[in-house]
Enzyme design. Sequence first.
Site, PDB file in Angstrom:
ATOM      1  CG  LEU A 133      -1.785   1.255   1.434  1.00  0.00           C
ATOM      2  CD1 LEU A 133      -2.742   1.474   0.259  1.00  0.00           C
ATOM      3  CD2 LEU A 133      -2.565   1.144   2.744  1.00  0.00           C
ATOM      4  N   GLY A 348      24.214  -1.422  31.492  1.00  0.00           N
ATOM      5  CA  GLY A 348      25.031  -1.556  30.295  1.00  0.00           C
ATOM      6  C   GLY A 348      24.819  -2.864  29.566  1.00  0.00           C
ATOM      7  CD  GLU A 371      -0.477  -3.510   9.744  1.00  0.00           C
ATOM      8  OE1 GLU A 371      -1.189  -2.936   8.911  1.00  0.00           O
ATOM      9  OE2 GLU A 371      -0.077  -4.680   9.612  1.00  0.00           O
TER      10      GLU A 371
END
Length: 388
Positions: A133, A348, A371
């Site tokens: 899309l 860390g 989305e």
Amino acid sequence: MDAAVDASTSQFELNEDQRAIQEMAEAFAADRVAPNALDWDRNKHFPADVIRETGPLGLGGIYISDDVGGSALGRLDAVLIFEALSRADPAFSSFISIHNMVASMIDRFGSNEQRRRFLPKLTSMEWLASYCLTEPGSGSDAAALKTRAVKGGGDYVLNGVKQFISGAGDSDIYIVMARTSADGPKGISTFVVPKDAPGLSFGANEHKMGWHMQSTRQVIFEDCKVPAQNLLSVEGAGFGIAMAGLDGGRLNIAACSLGGAQSALDKALAYTAERKAFGSKINQFQALQFKLADMETELQAARIFLYAAASKLDRNAPDASKWSAMAKRFVTDIGFNVANDALQLHGGYGYLHDYGIEKLVRDLRVHQILEGTNEIMRVIIARALIGR
């Protein structure tokens, strides 16, 4: 397979079948995905072989009709599956979600001939699928897409470029939204495009922050010929088809955030129970206890919210789209925040790849974008409220 929400207690109870579905997905993820996830991420490896192993388990067509090989489950069942898979690897789970979204669009909007031609190979995972899309110039403004499809003889000829397509180059089938007229959203149509279509090519694999397991490329159409029989539904129905697929996709990606964040919390609980500082295990410090308590509370709230939204979509409730948007916005934000907090609790060590926390942070960050960005989710929610 219905589960009931008790509004007075907000407790969500899963039935026996749903617990079995959840346990099946968890077992597969623990056995076949979790041991490999860090290597896949490090080497940017697309594990097509392991993805295809999900087909015999029914995960290639979770909510697809059983007459074409689907499992015919509900949206809540799907949420449970994606949550379970993403505890092992959100990127793996997210690709399964995209594949299912494509299959569901063909199942819902395709002709009987198209369903029988495409879906058995999709539900079995013999074919993998991608959703096309987004374009370079139209992200959130999907209706502004420019890829064109012109009919000539028995074919449509497509020209244009799709951007940020997961699985591009690896998938066998592409659901493509293209413009067949200039009439705004009503001029968009949907096509099923096979990988071997003449004129279809792919860009280079993008260098991205997370989801390293998945390829992400441009999908390029240069006089790409697609048979007219591959038009899904009718001309002009494409925008509606694309949007219809997104409600479920939003719940799925929220579930992937939820599972990934749960994994991050589990890792933080284990680490803080072992790590010592100033003569005590660090989970004995109240500041860290409060942080863990907040992470658990937020995840449980997100879980109940997501399950309730999935139940609404299963029932075709009038406000299901609003709830899908709310769940996507809320759960993906919570998921990223919990994973980020888990990294902080590791100090860390959380920054090191081998501990798996920094991968979760990287993978979950994109869920707030795809989305439909979480800003667009707010637009959808606000419009629903104002319209009411």
